[in-house]
Design an enzyme around this catalytic site. Structure first.
Site, PDB file in Angstrom:
ATOM      1  N   LYS A   1      85.428  67.341  76.363  1.00 38.04           N
ATOM      2  CA  LYS A   1      83.826  68.376  76.807  1.00 38.04           C
ATOM      3  C   LYS A   1      82.583  67.822  76.067  1.00 38.04           C
ATOM      4  O   LYS A   1      81.579  68.151  76.851  1.00 38.04           O
ATOM      5  CB  LYS A   1      83.828  69.553  76.678  1.00 38.04           C
ATOM      6  CG  LYS A   1      83.379  70.945  76.677  1.00 38.04           C
ATOM      7  CD  LYS A   1      82.685  71.240  77.890  1.00 38.04           C
ATOM      8  CE  LYS A   1      81.324  71.391  78.002  1.00 38.04           C
ATOM      9  NZ  LYS A   1      81.301  72.295  79.008  1.00 38.04           N
TER      10      LYS A   1
ATOM     11  N   CYS B   1      74.332  74.037  76.955  1.00 32.43           N
ATOM     12  CA  CYS B   1      74.489  73.381  77.382  1.00 32.43           C
ATOM     13  C   CYS B   1      74.518  71.293  76.650  1.00 32.43           C
ATOM     14  O   CYS B   1      74.917  71.137  75.657  1.00 32.43           O
ATOM     15  CB  CYS B   1      75.669  72.710  78.635  1.00 32.43           C
ATOM     16  SG  CYS B   1      75.802  74.979  78.720  1.00 32.43           S
TER      17      CYS B   1
HETATM   18  N1  SAJ Z   1      67.947  66.979  83.508  1.00 34.22           N
HETATM   19  C1  SAJ Z   1      67.159  65.598  83.755  1.00 34.22           C
HETATM   20  N2  SAJ Z   1      67.897  64.914  83.872  1.00 34.22           N
HETATM   21  C2  SAJ Z   1      68.598  64.786  85.080  1.00 34.22           C
HETATM   22  C3  SAJ Z   1      69.302  65.981  84.562  1.00 34.22           C
HETATM   23  C4  SAJ Z   1      69.078  67.274  83.711  1.00 34.22           C
HETATM   24  O1  SAJ Z   1      66.100  65.493  82.591  1.00 34.22           O
HETATM   25  O2  SAJ Z   1      68.607  63.655  85.733  1.00 34.22           O
HETATM   26  C5  SAJ Z   1      67.534  67.906  82.156  1.00 34.22           C
HETATM   27  C6  SAJ Z   1      67.550  68.863  83.106  1.00 34.22           C
HETATM   28  O3  SAJ Z   1      66.002  69.593  83.831  1.00 34.22           O
HETATM   29  C7  SAJ Z   1      67.852  70.294  82.574  1.00 34.22           C
HETATM   30  C8  SAJ Z   1      68.857  70.030  81.620  1.00 34.22           C
HETATM   31  O4  SAJ Z   1      68.726  68.018  81.723  1.00 34.22           O
HETATM   32  O5  SAJ Z   1      66.561  70.881  81.808  1.00 34.22           O
HETATM   33  C9  SAJ Z   1      70.603  70.101  81.672  1.00 34.22           C
HETATM   34  O6  SAJ Z   1      70.661  70.002  83.755  1.00 34.22           O
HETATM   35  P1  SAJ Z   1      71.710  69.827  83.998  1.00 34.22           P
HETATM   36  O7  SAJ Z   1      71.932  70.221  85.297  1.00 34.22           O
HETATM   37  O8  SAJ Z   1      72.190  68.000  84.059  1.00 34.22           O
HETATM   38  O9  SAJ Z   1      73.173  70.621  83.262  1.00 34.22           O
HETATM   39  P2  SAJ Z   1      73.948  71.673  82.470  1.00 34.22           P
HETATM   40  O10 SAJ Z   1      73.507  72.190  81.025  1.00 34.22           O
HETATM   41  O11 SAJ Z   1      72.597  72.925  83.958  1.00 34.22           O
HETATM   42  O12 SAJ Z   1      74.895  72.181  82.756  1.00 34.22           O
HETATM   43  C10 SAJ Z   1      75.600  71.293  82.218  1.00 34.22           C
HETATM   44  C11 SAJ Z   1      77.017  71.018  83.082  1.00 34.22           C
HETATM   45  N3  SAJ Z   1      77.001  68.702  81.930  1.00 34.22           N
HETATM   46  C12 SAJ Z   1      77.137  68.136  82.701  1.00 34.22           C
HETATM   47  O13 SAJ Z   1      76.851  67.843  83.972  1.00 34.22           O
HETATM   48  C13 SAJ Z   1      77.562  66.858  81.700  1.00 34.22           C
HETATM   49  C14 SAJ Z   1      77.355  70.867  83.439  1.00 34.22           C
HETATM   50  O14 SAJ Z   1      78.976  70.443  83.832  1.00 34.22           O
HETATM   51  C15 SAJ Z   1      78.572  71.617  82.046  1.00 34.22           C
HETATM   52  O15 SAJ Z   1      79.384  72.215  82.835  1.00 34.22           O
HETATM   53  C16 SAJ Z   1      77.653  72.558  81.099  1.00 34.22           C
HETATM   54  O16 SAJ Z   1      76.463  71.729  80.781  1.00 34.22           O
HETATM   55  C17 SAJ Z   1      78.178  73.713  80.517  1.00 34.22           C
HETATM   56  O17 SAJ Z   1      78.342  74.702  80.304  1.00 34.22           O
HETATM   57  O18 SAJ Z   1      78.315  72.815  79.391  1.00 34.22           O
END
Ligand code: SAJ
Length: 407
Positions: free
Chosen positions: A201, A255
């Site tokens: 995880k 996360c």
């Molecule tokens: N982000 C970027 N570039 C990207 C993707 C995201 O800068 O290409 C940024 C986003 O703008 C945001 C942050 O990263 O600020 C996180 O966003 P996210 O949508 O990628 O993820 P979270 O934090 O909303 O959710 C994550 C997810 N983990 C993964 O995709 C590995 C989700 O599946 C998990 O359940 C969650 O964390 C968790 O609870 O751990």
């Protein structure tokens, strides 16, 4: 009956999903207000399709309470923050929840921990509580770690369709939990040991953090040399084994910007790449701030109060502001005692920042430079309202032009 402990971003959808699929569920939270709202039929946060799920769960008799129930199946979904100084996980909420659960649990109960934890947390902090329950209370209890994986903004769909991990020492307990999750989960359910479940995880989120840091570093190189990072990544990703994520103004949420610290905190000597990735992503709000000043100079905007940040949430189309890059950027401004920038977010109706606007037109009237921090659907639908503005688009949603700057 299943008692879900902690009705936050993960616990609430999980409890509702279980109930909507025919399980008897009681959701427990220590916050009286949360429980009261849910009892009165009010959701405590916005999330796509959660309202429909809520209705189904209520029709199926879900209950909400501030009390732990006496039953034989518990799912613990409480927060696991990290200590800002040591970078180590703060397992106190999990410890408290397990301790109270143990007091209430029937003999032979299963306790499932869904909260994300650093590897070794169950061995170090949770198993001793379970052992004490055996010794002091004479109860045999079974521990399972089934880390959640759902994405805020798409939680309901992902709860049903994502693959899941069940970590347990005891195969019988693992199979019981697997059966329970099969009542709603259509994805593959993998059974493993507790440590592998913990570690997999944490590294899923760490993998994304490192990948985003790589994209952000590319953005910095490209900008320095006047290259288009989006075009470069788009082409590189045509390679069948390359998948670079998107650069952005920083990484927020509870996360991806938190879990890698668990590893850095526990293995400081072994986490060079993970640590530097965290630092790169944390540097992005300051990088954006510096670019704002460069753009102001180039466009002869001398008054910082004519600059507005669009978006306060940590990602598009959610109302969640935890660790958001915009709030990180405002914090940097404050540290330098610089005047606060103007801000607007269509998803936030509560005042959480200085100079925050609640009307988009008024916000636009008072600024010359708009910084797109979050790619909400709202701004994609209202692009033409920005025709007269200088735009710093950190999300790559506007076409390139002499009025549009990118990361
Ligand atoms: N982000 C970027 N570039 C990207 C993707 C995201 O800068 O290409 C940024 C986003 O703008 C945001 C942050 O990263 O600020 C996180 O966003 P996210 O949508 O990628 O993820 P979270 O934090 O909303 O959710 C994550 C997810 N983990 C993964 O995709 C590995 C989700 O599946 C998990 O359940 C969650 O964390 C968790 O609870 O751990």
């Amino acid at each position: 009956m299943i008692n879900v402990i902690g009705l936050g971003y993960i616990g609430l959808p999980t409890a509702l999903m279980l109930a909507a699929n025919g399980n008897e569920v009681v959701g427990t939270d220590i916050l009286q207000k949360t429980v009261e709202n849910l009892q009165q039929g009010k959701l405590t946060f916005e999330e796509k399709n959660l309202d429909t799920l809520f209705k189904k769960a209520v029709d199926n008799g879900i209950q909400f309470s501030t009390n732990y129930q006496e039953t034989d199946m518990y799912i613990i979904t409480v927060p696991t923050p990290y200590d800002l100084k040591t970078k180590k996980i703060d397992p106190s909420y999990v410890i408290e929840a397990v301790k109270t659960t143990v007091q209430n649990a029937k003999n032979n109960s299963i306790i499932v921990v869904e909260s994300t934890v650093s590897p070794g947390t169950h061995d170090k902090f949770v198993k001793p509580i379970i052992h004490d329950a055996q010794k002091i209370l004479g109860k045999t209890l079974h521990l399972v770690h089934a880390p959640e994986r759902i994405l805020p903004g798409n939680m309901v769909y992902e709860l049903e369709h994502n693959s899941r991990t069940i970590g347990a020492d005891d195969i019988e307990a693992a199979n019981k939990v697997k059966k329970l999750y099969e009542t709603f989960c259509k994805g593959e359910i993998v059974v493993t040991d507790i440590r592998s479940a913990e570690m997999s995880k944490v590294i899923e989120n760490t993998f994304r953090d490192v990948n985003i840091a790589f994209a952000n570093e590319l953005a910095k190189i490209a900008s320095y040399n006047d290259m288009d990072v989006y075009e470069i990544i788009r082409i590189a990703n045509k390679h069948p084994r390359v998948n670079i994520l998107n650069p952005g103004p920083g990484v927020g949420g509870h996360c991806i910007s938190v879990d890698p610290w668990f590893l850095v905190g526990d293995f400081p000597e072994l986490t060079k790449l993970i640590k530097i990735s965290r630092d790169i992503n944390d540097s992005m709000p300051t990088y954006v701030l510096k670019k704002i000043h460069d753009i102001m100079k180039e466009k002869q905007i001398s008054d910082i109060s004519r600059v507005g940040l669009y978006g306060l949430t940590y990602k598009p189309n959610v109302d969640d502001v935890r660790e958001s890059p915009t709030l990180q950027l405002l914090e940097k401004q404050r540290e330098h005692l610089a005047p606060e920038l103007k801000v607007f977010d269509p998803y936030i109706s509560k005042k959480i920042a200085e100079n925050q606007y609640f009307n988009f037109e008024e916000f636009l009237k008072d600024i010359d430079l708009v910084v797109i921090m979050v790619a909400h659907e709202h701004i994609k639908q209202n692009k033409e309202l920005l025709n007269e503005k200088v735009i710093f688009d950190t999300q790559n949603i506007f076409e390139n032009s002499e009025k549009v700057y990118k990361l």
